[in-house]
Design an enzyme around this catalytic site. Structure first.
Site, PDB file in Angstrom:
ATOM      1  N   ARG A 257      -5.747  16.295   3.810  1.00  0.00           N
ATOM      2  CA  ARG A 257      -4.688  15.307   4.031  1.00  0.00           C
ATOM      3  C   ARG A 257      -3.348  15.847   3.496  1.00  0.00           C
ATOM      4  O   ARG A 257      -2.551  15.118   2.935  1.00  0.00           O
ATOM      5  CB  ARG A 257      -5.036  13.979   3.361  1.00  0.00           C
ATOM      6  CG  ARG A 257      -4.481  12.764   4.086  1.00  0.00           C
ATOM      7  CD  ARG A 257      -4.574  11.513   3.235  1.00  0.00           C
ATOM      8  NE  ARG A 257      -4.252  10.335   4.013  1.00  0.00           N
ATOM      9  CZ  ARG A 257      -3.779   9.214   3.508  1.00  0.00           C
ATOM     10  NH1 ARG A 257      -3.566   9.092   2.216  1.00  0.00           N
ATOM     11  NH2 ARG A 257      -3.525   8.189   4.276  1.00  0.00           N
TER      12      ARG A 257
ATOM     13  N   ASP B  23     -13.038   2.325   4.525  1.00  0.00           N
ATOM     14  CA  ASP B  23     -11.874   2.216   5.404  1.00  0.00           C
ATOM     15  C   ASP B  23     -12.273   1.639   6.752  1.00  0.00           C
ATOM     16  O   ASP B  23     -11.395   1.365   7.582  1.00  0.00           O
ATOM     17  CB  ASP B  23     -11.225   3.591   5.603  1.00  0.00           C
ATOM     18  CG  ASP B  23     -10.219   3.886   4.499  1.00  0.00           C
ATOM     19  OD1 ASP B  23      -9.868   2.957   3.756  1.00  0.00           O
ATOM     20  OD2 ASP B  23      -9.795   5.049   4.383  1.00  0.00           O
TER      21      ASP B  23
ATOM     22  N   CYS C 142     -10.614   2.916  -5.320  1.00  0.00           N
ATOM     23  CA  CYS C 142     -10.711   3.209  -3.891  1.00  0.00           C
ATOM     24  C   CYS C 142     -10.744   4.723  -3.773  1.00  0.00           C
ATOM     25  O   CYS C 142     -10.136   5.420  -4.583  1.00  0.00           O
ATOM     26  CB  CYS C 142      -9.448   2.645  -3.220  1.00  0.00           C
ATOM     27  SG  CYS C 142      -9.230   3.138  -1.504  1.00  0.00           S
TER      28      CYS C 142
ATOM     29  N   ASP D 234      -6.142   4.775  -5.640  1.00  0.00           N
ATOM     30  CA  ASP D 234      -6.766   5.478  -4.518  1.00  0.00           C
ATOM     31  C   ASP D 234      -7.004   6.945  -4.876  1.00  0.00           C
ATOM     32  O   ASP D 234      -6.398   7.492  -5.811  1.00  0.00           O
ATOM     33  CB  ASP D 234      -5.821   5.359  -3.307  1.00  0.00           C
ATOM     34  CG  ASP D 234      -6.535   5.488  -1.976  1.00  0.00           C
ATOM     35  OD1 ASP D 234      -7.702   5.912  -1.954  1.00  0.00           O
ATOM     36  OD2 ASP D 234      -5.899   5.171  -0.943  1.00  0.00           O
TER      37      ASP D 234
ATOM     38  N   ASP E 256       0.830  -1.212   0.000  1.00  0.00           N
ATOM     39  CA  ASP E 256       0.000   0.000   0.000  1.00  0.00           C
ATOM     40  C   ASP E 256       0.862   1.259   0.000  1.00  0.00           C
ATOM     41  O   ASP E 256       2.061   1.222  -0.319  1.00  0.00           O
ATOM     42  CB  ASP E 256      -0.968  -0.072   1.205  1.00  0.00           C
ATOM     43  CG  ASP E 256      -2.295   0.613   0.939  1.00  0.00           C
ATOM     44  OD1 ASP E 256      -2.339   1.854   1.046  1.00  0.00           O
ATOM     45  OD2 ASP E 256      -3.275  -0.077   0.607  1.00  0.00           O
TER      46      ASP E 256
ATOM     47  N   LYS F 216      -4.153  -0.904  -6.816  1.00  0.00           N
ATOM     48  CA  LYS F 216      -5.189  -0.219  -6.037  1.00  0.00           C
ATOM     49  C   LYS F 216      -5.058   1.258  -6.371  1.00  0.00           C
ATOM     50  O   LYS F 216      -4.036   1.875  -6.077  1.00  0.00           O
ATOM     51  CB  LYS F 216      -4.956  -0.474  -4.553  1.00  0.00           C
ATOM     52  CG  LYS F 216      -5.928   0.235  -3.620  1.00  0.00           C
ATOM     53  CD  LYS F 216      -5.656  -0.217  -2.182  1.00  0.00           C
ATOM     54  CE  LYS F 216      -6.462   0.528  -1.156  1.00  0.00           C
ATOM     55  NZ  LYS F 216      -6.067   0.153   0.219  1.00  0.00           N
TER      56      LYS F 216
END
Ligand code: DGJ
Length: 753
Positions: A453, A558, A536, A488, A376, A486
């Site tokens: 973020r 999540d 995602c 995101d 990840d 993945k």
């Protein structure tokens, strides 16, 4: 034939296996909605248009306004007298808004055209319904209605594709400027229907981060009931879906009119109850901040909406949408294949890992039977926390010495597949990418963009931005054999200013962003056709049928707590197939809510989606670790049933009693899997009675209990699990579920004898 035209009555009749949709054309040429609902055999007439109640402009021109106020339009326009929510709004060169559409002609074709640059449903390979004599009937057909606004010179094509087997009709509109003025499109929605109110209630899916898609139901009052997103993505807050249900609708009874948008950006869903007690249900791109320049000769294609009607409650709507998405939206070659059981290091390590740590996690996981290691966030640039480096898609060689290839080689050496995380749409202000291209982020002149973020959003409407980011992702994927990505997206869009668009083009940015995203993902799955792509967005913030066109699965949330997941997965599976729901077993106490749930229950709940682990197996208690091979075997045993079968919601834990139950039944009804979770233990109660669904009423079934740990005694005697039962008994008399303690669960496998 799925589509018929009665030229005498000027009625178009679209039939699916169980539903009929009827469109009429008035003498003036207005295209109006007559009927949607249970299948009817005849093109009865236009009486539902109420042409006598509200005088037609042809007969009484002085009352045209009254007429436009009330006519049930197929594709309502703004500015000339219909004050309800409009699907289409165009401004002329004087910036005056007014559009009026009249019928011109039609065509009916076999199959369905694909929309350019947008996800769209396709006819399946097993299209049609096979009759007893072997003939295939009810193939997908498409009706195009050509409408014109003679003043603006605009031509609108309304596209209706009929999917008979799934009881779904898709709709979209193509708007073309055949005139000489420079027009501006300020509203271009996808589908609208008008009907009489029947005491409708609106069902929607609302949420927030880690609490996605909770089912909501509310009565319609006069005025608008509206949900939507202006965040540039589908959003955690509102799925692009609304259903109107008649009062008292349950899983198994009641009428349901549903629309879902096959789109991943701003969206609006409105149910408007008018002064005349008619209701308009409408969906499409959210008109806020939308303004699309439509010069002479230019076209705009709206996204597609999928409509379904059910006369058998929400459950039938669910199964229609599941079949439709599985058969006509998901293209990935992984669609019909069992997905590899994966382990993801996010909750195990967050940013604190190196090659050896990832390898050790993989090694332990492989020993337990896990099939793929997914690395990840944190493997690139100077990324040691979430403050920096997004955009620097180069391997961090302090963590991964020698690059990606040595790690992937070691993982593959174990016999595992390898997957990797990206967040291609983002840029950290503290990144080499940003230092080189500070103007690539979305931002408004003279204003610092709002951080979320600690990151900003790249302007994907710009070709050079897409090119550079895609080539960085491409190089990484070419550097080693990578089986899974993945993709995101951890913040929503704000400060939506684009430096490559002129002032009058800024209202195009949100949609151009989504088109850019689709283009990048199309490229990715074309260049890497065997790649398993999982979308995602901070969990499930971009969970929609549009993304399913590119990726067969999406990380659902999540929140990995099994009990929280019951609600999230119930809401998600209301309209999306189980095979699309990314679901993992994580450690306890749970990272999001601190709850401790049995390892079996965590696995039983994750079995409802694509199965995997989000933990470090070495850190698990030995008794949990030992269960993993059995859980994986169970996933393989039941994956086909869960992914391809019919889903029935049996009991929801926040309705009445605190237990949850759902079933997956094979299409031929020969087997079923029942999942039962006791959310809170209750002393001194009868055992729970689950009224099963979808079984063959005349068949006897053998019932095998999985994960059969000790039952909780109710204080008076023992619970004796059923080992067999007839389909009709299990459905009408019910099946006894054991009294269990908090968070305990069971799986029951039913096999027709
Ligand atoms: C949000 C995702 O949903 C998580 O699973 C994880 O990938 C983090 N982002 C990484 O930043």
């Amino acid at each position: 034939m799925a589509i018929l035209y009665d030229s005498g009555k000027r009625i178009f009749k679209l039939d699916t296996c169980h539903t009929t949709y009827m469109i009429g054309v008035t003498e003036e040429g207005y295209v109006a909605h007559i009927y949607y609902g249970r299948k009817v055999a005849h093109t009865g007439g236009t009486y539902l248009l109420r042409l006598h109640e509200y005088p037609q402009p042809l007969r009484l021109p002085r009352e045209k306004g009254t007429f436009l106020n009330a006519l049930p339009f197929e594709y309502p326009t703004a500015g000339v007298g219909d004050y309800r929510e409009a699907a289409l709004d165009l401004a002329n060169e004087q910036n005056q808004h007014g559009t009026e559409l009249f019928y011109d002609s039609y065509s009916i074709e076999k199959g369905k055209p694909q929309l350019t640059g947008l996800p769209s449903a396709f006819p399946g390979k097993d299209d049609g319904v096979r009759r007893e004599d072997g003939m295939l009937t009810d193939m997908v057909e498409t009706l195009s209605l050509f409408l014109v606004d003679p003043v603006l010179g605009v031509k609108v094509t309304l596209l209706y594709s009929v999917f008979p087997k799934e009881d779904v009709i898709t709709r979209s509109a193509l708007i073309r400027n055949d005139g000489s003025q420079k027009l501006v499109l300020t509203r271009a929605l996808s589908a609208s229907i008008d009907m009489d109110d029947r005491g409708f209630e609106a069902v929607t899916l609302a949420g927030n981060w880690a609490r996605e898609r909770r089912i909501q139901q509310r009565p319609l009052n006069f005025g608008k009931t509206q949900i939507g997103s202006t965040r540039g993505e589908t959003s955690h807050q509102a799925a692009p879906f609304m259903a109107l249900v008649t009062p008292g609708t349950t899983q198994n009874s009641g009428e349901v009119y549903a629309m879902q948008l096959i789109y991943s950006g701003n969206h609006t869903e409105v149910a408007e109850k008018s002064q005349f007690s008619s209701v308009r249900l409408i969906t499409g791109i959210h008109p806020e901040n939308f303004a699309w320049r439509l010069g002479p000769g230019e076209c705009f294609q709206t996204p597609e909406a999928a409509l379904t009607y059910s006369a058998e409650g929400l459950g039938r709507m669910t199964r229609s949408y599941h079949d439709f998405i599985r058969g006509h939206i998901i293209r990935s070659p992984w669609k019909d294949k069992p997905r590899p059981v994966l382990i993801n290091n996010w909750e195990a390590t967050y940013f604190d890992f190196d090659q050896d740590k990832i390898y050790e996690i993989a090694k332990d996981a492989h020993a337990a039977g896990v099939e793929m290691m997914v690395m990840d966030d944190g493997w690139f640039g100077a990324r040691n926390d979430d403050n920096c480096a997004l955009g620097d898609w180069f391997v961090n060689e302090t963590k991964l010495k020698g690059g990606l290839a040595p790690l992937v080689e070691r993982i593959r050496g174990l016999g595992m597949k390898f997957g990797i995380w990206f967040e291609p749409e983002m840029i950290s202000p503290d990144s080499d990418l940003c230092r080189a291209h500070p103007d690539w982020m979305l931002h408004i002149k003279d204003r610092n963009p709002t951080l979320a973020r600690n990151q900003c959003v790249l302007d994907l409407s710009r070709k050079e931005v897409r090119e550079e980011i895609y080539s960085r992702v491409y190089r990484i994927l070419k550097s080693a054999p990578i089986d899974y990505v993945k993709w995101d997206m951890n913040r929503t869009l704000s400060d939506v200013g684009g430096m490559s668009l002129p002032p009058e083009g800024q209202g195009e940015l949100m949609h151009r962003y989504v088109l850019g995203l689709y283009e990048m993902q199309e490229r990715l799955i074309t260049d890497f056709p065997d790649l398993l792509l999982e979308n995602c967005s901070g969990g499930g913030g971009r969970f929609d049928a549009g993304m399913m066109y590119y990726s067969p699965q999406i990380w659902c949330s999540d929140d990995t707590d099994a009990i929280e997941r019951l609600r999230i997965q119930e809401g998600t599976s209301l309209i999306y197939p189980m095979s699309t729901m990314g679901a993992h077993v994580s450690k306890c106490p749970n990272e999001q809510v601190g709850r401790v749930t049995p390892f079996d229950t965590r696995a039983n709940v994750a079995l409802a989606g694509t199965f995997g682990y989000e933990l470090n197996i070495a850190a698990l208690p030995a008794e949990d670790r030992e269960k993993i091979p059995e859980q994986i075997a169970r996933y393989h045993r039941y994956h086909g049933l869960v992914a391809d079968g019919d889903y029935y919601r049996i009991h929801s834990w926040d309705e009445k009693e605190p237990w949850d139950c759902w079933m997956n039944v094979s299409k031929d009804k020969s087997e079923a899997l029942v999942t039962y979770v006791q959310v809170l233990g209750r002393p001194s109660t009868n055992s729970r009675l689950a009224f099963l669904r979808g079984l063959d009423p005349d068949a006897a079934y053998t019932i095998t209990e999985e994960c059969g740990a000790a039952h909780v005694e109710n204080g008076y005697g023992s619970f004796v699990p059923q080992t067999e039962g007839c389909g009709d008994e299990l459905m009408h008399m019910g099946m006894l579920m054991p009294p269990l303690g908090d968070f305990q669960s069971r799986l029951y496998h039913l096999v027709r004898q």
